[in-house]
Design a protein around this motif. Structure first.
Motif, PDB file in Angstrom:
ATOM      1  N   LYS A 248       0.477  -1.788  -1.570  1.00  0.00           N
ATOM      2  CA  LYS A 248       1.588  -1.983  -0.643  1.00  0.00           C
ATOM      3  C   LYS A 248       2.334  -0.689  -0.364  1.00  0.00           C
ATOM      4  CE  LYS A 248       2.476  -6.671  -2.348  1.00  0.00           C
ATOM      5  NZ  LYS A 248       3.485  -7.543  -3.006  1.00  0.00           N
ATOM      6  N   TYR A 257      -1.730  -4.959   5.099  1.00  0.00           N
ATOM      7  CA  TYR A 257      -1.918  -5.188   3.665  1.00  0.00           C
ATOM      8  C   TYR A 257      -2.969  -6.269   3.459  1.00  0.00           C
ATOM      9  CZ  TYR A 257      -0.912  -6.934  -1.061  1.00  0.00           C
ATOM     10  OH  TYR A 257      -1.018  -7.362  -2.366  1.00  0.00           O
ATOM     11  N   LEU A 290       6.265  -7.714   4.285  1.00  0.00           N
ATOM     12  CA  LEU A 290       6.365  -7.211   2.913  1.00  0.00           C
ATOM     13  C   LEU A 290       7.773  -6.747   2.555  1.00  0.00           C
ATOM     14  CD1 LEU A 290       3.134  -5.030   2.752  1.00  0.00           C
ATOM     15  CD2 LEU A 290       3.480  -7.263   1.686  1.00  0.00           C
TER      16      LEU A 290
END
Length: 350
Positions: A248, A257, A290
Motif C-alpha cells: 500500500k 492496490y 485506502l
C-alpha cells in the motif's frame, strides 16, 4: 498446498476492527466476484455455440440439473460475507453466464429472493455466448450509469478476429458515495500461457484505459476492478500493465492496490490444474479506498471464500474446488473457481 493449509489461511475473515477505537461502530459491505462455471440455460440458441456447454451435454433430466445448478450458485452467493455482517454481498460481479435469463433465475432462487438483487448485463460477442454481469442489492447500491467495453484481439496465425468477453463498467452510489466497478473475464490460456499472453495484455490495456478515463474526470475516483483474469497477480497484465501493487505504501495518487498478490505469494489460489494452484480471480482497488478516514468508504480486508462444501473432500480431485460438471455429467458441485471478496467499511455517525 494442502487443503488444511487452504482452510487455515483463507477462512472467512472475522471483522474485529481491532485497529480502531473500540467505541466506534462500522457499516460493513461485502463486494464479491464469482466465476459461476458455465451457468447456461437448457435451450439451444442457434446464434451461439452453446451446444458445446456442459449443460447441453446433459442427456436426461436437464431441467432438474439446471435448477440444482442455480440453487447451488445461490447458496454460495448467499453465504459470502454472511458470518461477518449477517448479509450476502452488497455487490457481486459474475462471469461465465449465458444470458440475463439465467441471472433472473439465480436472483429469484429461494436463497436470494429476499435480497432483491438487481442485474446489469449486456450480451457480448463471445463465440460461446458467455458474458459478465453485476448483481447488486437494490436497497444498498444505486447504479447511475453502465457501459460495455469491447476487446479487439486477433488470432496469431490467421489474424482472424477472436470474439471474447466485453468488460462491464458500472458507476453508482454506495453509502451515498460514487464508486465505479469494472467486471472482467479476460481471454483464457488456451494454446498455452506464453502464446495467449498478448490477449490478456490487451484486455488489461482496456481496463487501464477505463480507469484512466475515470481518473481524468476525477483523480480521486473510487474504482474497484474485479474478475477472472486468467492471469496471476504477478503476471505482466496485472503487475505491469495495470501496475497493481502489493504494498500500500508504494501506491501513488492514481495507483492500484492488489491485496491478492500476497495470497498468491503465500501459495494460495482460486483454481487448480494438475496440482498447480492459480489465483486468477482478483479484486483490486484504487488509492482513494485506502485512505485512513473511516467516515467515508474504506477498504478493510480481502479474502478467498472457501467454505468446506466448495472443496472435493475425497478421490482424485481431493482438495480441488468442487466443480459442477465433469466428463459430460453433473456432479452436484459448484464451480472450478473459488469466489473472492473484500470488505468496505464506513464509520457510523454517533
Amino acid at each position: 498446498m494442502s487443503i488444511l493449509q487452504i482452510r487455515v489461511s483463507i477462512l472467512i475473515l472475522t471483522l474485529c476492527l481491532t485497529s480502531y477505537s473500540q467505541d466506534k461502530k462500522f457499516k460493513i459491505h461485502t463486494v464479491a466476484f464469482y466465476n459461476l462455471e458455465n451457468l447456461f440455460d437448457t435451450i439451444n440458441d442457434p446464434t451461439k455455440l452453446d451446444e458445446y456447454s456442459p449443460m447441453m451435454e446433459i442427456k436426461t433430466n436437464r431441467d432438474v440439473v439446471y435448477r440444482k445448478k442455480i440453487n447451488n450458485m445461490a447458496r454460495v452467493l448467499a453465504d459470502i460475507g454472511k458470518e461477518t455482517n449477517n448479509n450476502s454481498p452488497s455487490i457481486i460481479g459474475v462471469c461465465e453466464i449465458e444470458n440475463k435469463m439465467v441471472l433472473e433465475d439465480l436472483v429469484n432462487d429461494s436463497l436470494l429472493i429476499d435480497k432483491d438483487y438487481g442485474i446489469i448485463h449486456y450480451d457480448a460477442p463471445d463465440a460461446r455466448g458467455i458474458d459478465v454481469a453485476l448483481l447488486y442489492q437494490k436497497k444498498i447500491f444505486t447504479p447511475l450509469n453502465s457501459s460495455t467495453h469491447g476487446l479487439k484481439i486477433y488470432d496469431d496465425q490467421d489474424q482472424s478476429r477472436v470474439y471474447t468477453r466485453d468488460q462491464l463498467l458500472v458507476s453508482g452510489k454506495l453509502e451515498g458515495e460514487l464508486i465505479h466497478l469494472i467486471v472482467n473475464h479476460w481471454p483464457s490460456r488456451r494454446g498455452g500461457q506464453a502464446r495467449s499472453n498478448p490477449k490478456r495484455v490487451a484486455a488489461a490495456k482496456v481496463s487501464k484505459r477505463i480507469i484512466d478515463s475515470l481518473q481524468s474526470v476525477d483523480p480521486y475516483s473510487k474504482v474497484i476492478i474485479m474478475g477472472d483474469l486468467n492471469d496471476n497477480p504477478t503476471n505482466t497484465s496485472v503487475k505491469n500493465v495495470l501496475n497493481a501493487k502489493e504494498n500500500k505504501n508504494e501506491i501513488g495518487m492514481k495507483g492500484i492496490y492488489n491485496p491478492f498478490t500476497t495470497f498468491y505469494k503465500n501459495g494460495l489460489g482460486t483454481t487448480a490444474y494438475r496440482d498447480v494452484w492459480y489465483l486468477f480471480d482478483q479484486i483490486m482497488i484504487t488509492k482513494p479506498l485506502l485512505k485512513k478516514d473511516t467516515y467515508s468508504l474504506k477498504y478493510y480486508k480481502a479474502g478467498i471464500f472457501n467454505a468446506h462444501y466448495l472443496t472435493h473432500n475425497k478421490g482424485k480431485y481431493k482438495g480441488y474446488p468442487f466443480r459442477s460438471f465433469s466428463n459430460g455429467n453433473f456432479t452436484n458441485g459448484f464451480s472450478d473457481h473459488y469466489p473472492v471478496y473484500l470488505y468496505l467499511i464506513k464509520e457510523l455517525e454517533k
